[in-house]
Each structure stands twice: as C-alpha cells, then as structure tokens.
Design an enzyme around this catalytic site. Structure first.
Site, mmCIF file in Angstrom:
data_model
loop_
_atom_site.group_PDB
_atom_site.id
_atom_site.type_symbol
_atom_site.label_atom_id
_atom_site.label_comp_id
_atom_site.label_asym_id
_atom_site.label_seq_id
_atom_site.Cartn_x
_atom_site.Cartn_y
_atom_site.Cartn_z
ATOM 1 N N GLY A 17 38.697 -44.015 -24.752
ATOM 2 C CA GLY A 17 39.076 -44.987 -25.765
ATOM 3 C C GLY A 17 37.946 -45.977 -26.003
ATOM 4 N N VAL A 19 36.872 -48.566 -24.277
ATOM 5 C CA VAL A 19 36.021 -48.815 -23.114
ATOM 6 C C VAL A 19 35.282 -47.550 -22.700
ATOM 7 C CG1 VAL A 19 35.958 -49.593 -20.717
ATOM 8 C CG2 VAL A 19 37.538 -50.662 -22.331
ATOM 9 N N THR A 21 34.363 -45.010 -24.449
ATOM 10 C CA THR A 21 33.285 -44.717 -25.395
ATOM 11 C C THR A 21 32.045 -45.549 -25.087
ATOM 12 O OG1 THR A 21 34.907 -44.203 -27.110
ATOM 13 C CG2 THR A 21 32.668 -44.682 -27.838
ATOM 14 N N ARG A 50 43.182 -36.577 -24.184
ATOM 15 C CA ARG A 50 44.413 -35.867 -24.550
ATOM 16 C C ARG A 50 44.149 -34.793 -25.599
ATOM 17 N NH1 ARG A 50 49.003 -40.655 -25.169
ATOM 18 N NH2 ARG A 50 49.068 -41.270 -22.963
ATOM 19 N N LYS A 107 44.641 -52.448 -13.865
ATOM 20 C CA LYS A 107 45.247 -53.540 -13.090
ATOM 21 C C LYS A 107 46.709 -53.257 -12.737
ATOM 22 C CE LYS A 107 45.597 -54.915 -17.646
ATOM 23 N NZ LYS A 107 44.642 -54.588 -18.730
ATOM 24 N N VAL A 134 40.289 -57.204 -13.789
ATOM 25 C CA VAL A 134 40.628 -58.613 -14.021
ATOM 26 C C VAL A 134 39.465 -59.305 -14.725
ATOM 27 C CG1 VAL A 134 41.262 -60.823 -12.982
ATOM 28 C CG2 VAL A 134 42.072 -58.697 -11.945
ATOM 29 N N GLY A 136 37.697 -58.795 -17.460
ATOM 30 C CA GLY A 136 36.646 -58.096 -18.194
ATOM 31 C C GLY A 136 35.276 -58.186 -17.576
ATOM 32 N N GLY A 189 43.428 -58.547 -34.758
ATOM 33 C CA GLY A 189 43.124 -57.571 -33.716
ATOM 34 C C GLY A 189 43.167 -58.120 -32.304
ATOM 35 N N LYS A 207 47.225 -59.077 -12.787
ATOM 36 C CA LYS A 207 45.930 -59.641 -12.413
ATOM 37 C C LYS A 207 46.080 -60.709 -11.328
ATOM 38 C CE LYS A 207 44.081 -58.656 -17.002
ATOM 39 N NZ LYS A 207 43.718 -59.193 -18.336
#
Length: 435
Positions: A17, A19, A21, A50, A107, A134, A136, A189, A207
């Site tokens: 996804g 991250v 990528t 998937r 997490k 936790v 980023g 977003g 977290k």
C-alpha cells in the site's frame, strides 16, 4: 543469536500500500547507501499482495498472492505492512519461529499479541523491530528501550494520532463543531472513510499499550488501556478550555504510580484533556504527533514530528530494516523484550485525575452551596468555580483538584440528581498546571 548472513540480506515485503510502495522505492533508490551501512546489499525478493494484477508497475516475478509461501521461502527478514490481526499474526509467528527477523508497523497486533511474538523471537534468536508502529517517523521506541535503558521513566504523555489532532486543532482555530470538522478532515484526506479506529481512540490505545510496555518494563495490552474518543467533544468544550487558557487534545497518558495502599503500578489511559497552552504538547497542531517523556535522571524530553503518511512511516520501517540487516550480517541480536518489572495495571477508577465540569443550573441563592456539598461528601476538592447568570438559569463551571476517577464520577452522578441542576453540559479531564 541470529545466523550470520554471508550474502545479500533477502527481504520479503508483506503489503504494497502507501507505506509498502515507499519502502520498495527507497530500497531501490538508496541501495548503494544501504549496502554501505549494512555491510552487504539488501535484496527485495518478493512482495505479497492480494491482487498481483493490480500492480503492473512491479516486476511480475516479485509479486505473489501467497504470503505464507513467501514467508517460508529463503528470506532473512520479513517486513509486515498489511495491518490487522490475521493473517499477520500467523505469518509473523511462522517467520520468527523459523529464525527470520521481523520488521512491522502493526500496532494493533503488537498491542494484543506482543507477548506471543516476543516469545517466538526469543526462542529462535530472531529480531522483532517495530519503530513504525507508534508515531511514524519520530525516533521514539528505540530511545525508550535503549537510550533510556539506564534511567527510570515515570511518565509518557503524547499526541499519537494525527487524525484526531487535526480535528481538535481545527475546532480550536475555527470554532466549528466536531461533525463538520470531521467532514473537512475526510475531504482533505486526514480521516479514513471509516474513522472509528481514530476518533474513538482505538488507534491511540494500541500505541499507548506499546509505549507503557517499553517505558515500564511491563506487559501492557490494549485491553488494559482506558479509552475515550473525541466524538463527544463540542465547540463549547473548546471555548471553555480557551477561557482557562487551555486547549483540548486527545492524549495517551502512561504513568508509573505508587501509594501506600496499592504499591507501585502502571496507569494507562487515552482520552481528551484540557491542557495548558504553555505546555509543549499544546502547540502541536494539524496531523503532527509528539510525545513528552519524564524520567528521573534525563528529566523532561520531547519527541516531535510527522506521525503518519507513506514517507514518514517508511523512514521508520527502513531504519528498523537497516538495524536488523546489520545484526544478521554480524550474527548479533537487537534489544529483547524487557518485562521484568511485571507491574500490575491500575484500574482506571483508582487513577487520580482532575475534572472540568460544566453545569446548567437554576439561578437562585444556595445552588452553589448544594453543589459544593456534593463534592465535599465525596471528598473531591474544588479548585475553581465560575458562575454566570442567564435569565432564569445560570452556567456553573467547576474545576477540581486531583481525586480518584471513581470519586469524580460518583460526584458528577450525584450533582446531576440535584433539583437545581438542569443539565450536566460537559465533563472533561484536566492535565498539567494549576486551573
């Protein structure tokens, strides 16, 4: 001790996804630098997704829908970015039991099944790294378990969810209500189509469990964390906080507490609080994260940065990947789980907090005395009282000193039963400084 790698460090990537990528892109873009840092090259040998047909930009030989076969293949490190509990739990347990190092940003999995994963890592000598789980890109977990290993941490308090911080920051700056601000966050977003995990505090609670486990050398699960979200925070709450020179933040609060009755224990909670504007966390706006740490020797420390997003999270994942790859090359191991303290988790009812309580009451003599008598009956001390008349009614605000949450809740329940009290408008906890 992990088996020493003689050739390239072979990596399986689970998930492609936002991250995933970025991780794959940066592995290719910085391959030379990474090889110099590790002592050998890092080779991405497969990516589990998937629907392989939906990734035409990725070489077909790298893609597979069979994550289990990829994990069981000849790889040294498994990087898990698919999220959720299953199949991630089974895949990572298989990898760790086979002696393969694991890097994860999951997490929820760590907060619910961390003990099981650590046990598997210990039995095989594999590494389990999770910096990206936790806050980023913020270097936080490694300092807690390594840099501060020689200190005694007493408190960890932080903003660990960017979505809720964006919403509360926008409500503070615009005066808008929760629902319209959530809609704006989704449009920009910052909020998912289903924002439940964020706005109801589940993400922050996971977290908080991880932070408390590391800080206090005690196994803490998400189920141990008291949790409230921000859906009940109103524009009036934000305005009331401003009158006290405070702002409203959703905080994860992890404390080492002790008293003569219960001894030493750990208290972990996630809920909105009114925080003084002079506190360092109050200036953290938008989708940023920050964590405030208090330790006996180091004093007060602040970690701040981007807490989510593809590139920031990928940065943390790659930092872990470099560390575990270097360990594989050197035949060494990283830090293990430290749960020796095994402190009990204190029930939230016994945790001491302070309350800001807003009441609609009848505007007549003796009402304040009735309210104060209820507080006295429950041994809850009042710090500040503000009353303002409105025709036949009045607005009454009470800010308390610290008391057990059970006592404070009982006080509010009994105050609400008074004939002179028309409505308990809002109840919010208060942290930091004097009222």
């Amino acid at each position: 001790m992990s088996e020493r790698v003689r050739g390239p460090v072979r990596v399986a990537l689970l998930g492609y996804g936002t991250v995933g990528t970025e991780v794959a892109r940066l592995l290719e873009e910085h391959a030379t630098d990474f090889a110099a840092r590790v002592g050998t090259s890092i080779e991405l040998t497969g990516i589990a997704v998937r629907r392989p047909d939906r990734h035409p930009d990725v070489p077909a030989e790298l893609l597979t829908a069979d994550a289990a076969s990829l994990v069981n293949d000849d790889v040294d490190v498994v990087v898990e970015l698919i999220g959720g509990i299953e199949p991630a739990r089974t895949l990572l347990l298989d990898a760790l039991r086979a002696g393969k190092s694991v890097v994860t940003a999951n997490k929820a999995l760590l907060a619910e099944h961390g003990a099981e994963l650590f046990a598997a890592a210990d039995s095989s000598g594999a590494d389990l790294y999770f910096e990206a789980s936790v806050a980023g890109a913020i270097p936080l977990l490694r300092p807690l378990r390594e840099s501060l290993a020689g200190d005694r941490i007493t408190r960890v308090m932080g903003i660990v969810n960017g979505t809720t911080n964006f919403i509360l920051s926008a409500m503070d700056s615009s005066g808008a209500g929760y629902s319209e601000t959530l809609e704006e966050a989704a449009r920009l977003g910052y909020a998912e189509a289903d924002p439940t995990a964020d706005v109801d505090g589940f993400d922050a609670a996971s977290k908080a469990a991880i932070l408390a486990s590391l800080a206090f050398h005690t196994r803490v699960s998400a189920a141990d964390v008291y949790r409230e979200g921000i859906a009940e925070v109103t524009a009036s709450d934000i305005a009331a906080a401003k009158t006290l020179d405070r702002t409203v933040k959703l905080l994860a609060i992890c404390e080492r507490v002790s008293d003569t009755e219960n001894g030493e224990s750990v208290a972990v909670r996630v809920h909105p609080v009114m925080l003084p504007r002079k506190h360092p966390l109050s200036s953290v706006d938008g989708a940023f994260n920050a964590v405030y740490v208090e330790a006996d020797a180091a004093g007060e420390l602040m970690f701040y940065g981007q807490g989510a997003g593809g590139s920031p999270t990928a940065s943390a994942v790659l930092g872990d990947l470099i560390a575990v790859a270097r360990n594989r090359v050197q035949g060494s191991r990283g830090s293990r789980e430290s749960a020796y303290a095994a402190l009990p988790v204190r029930p939230f009812a016994q945790t001491t907090t302070r309350y800001h309580i807003s009441l609609d009451v009848a505007d007549r003599a003796g009402v304040l005395a009735q309210v104060a008598a209820v507080f006295a009956a429950h041994e809850v001390s009042i710090a500040v009282v503000r009353q303002r008349g409105r025709a036949q009614d009045a607005s009454l605000v009470v800010v308390t000193h610290s008391a057990s949450d059970a006592a404070l809740r009982a006080t509010v329940d009994d105050v609400a039963k008074l004939d002179a009290v028309h409505q308990v408008v809002s109840v919010m906890r208060v942290e930091g400084g004097e009222p």
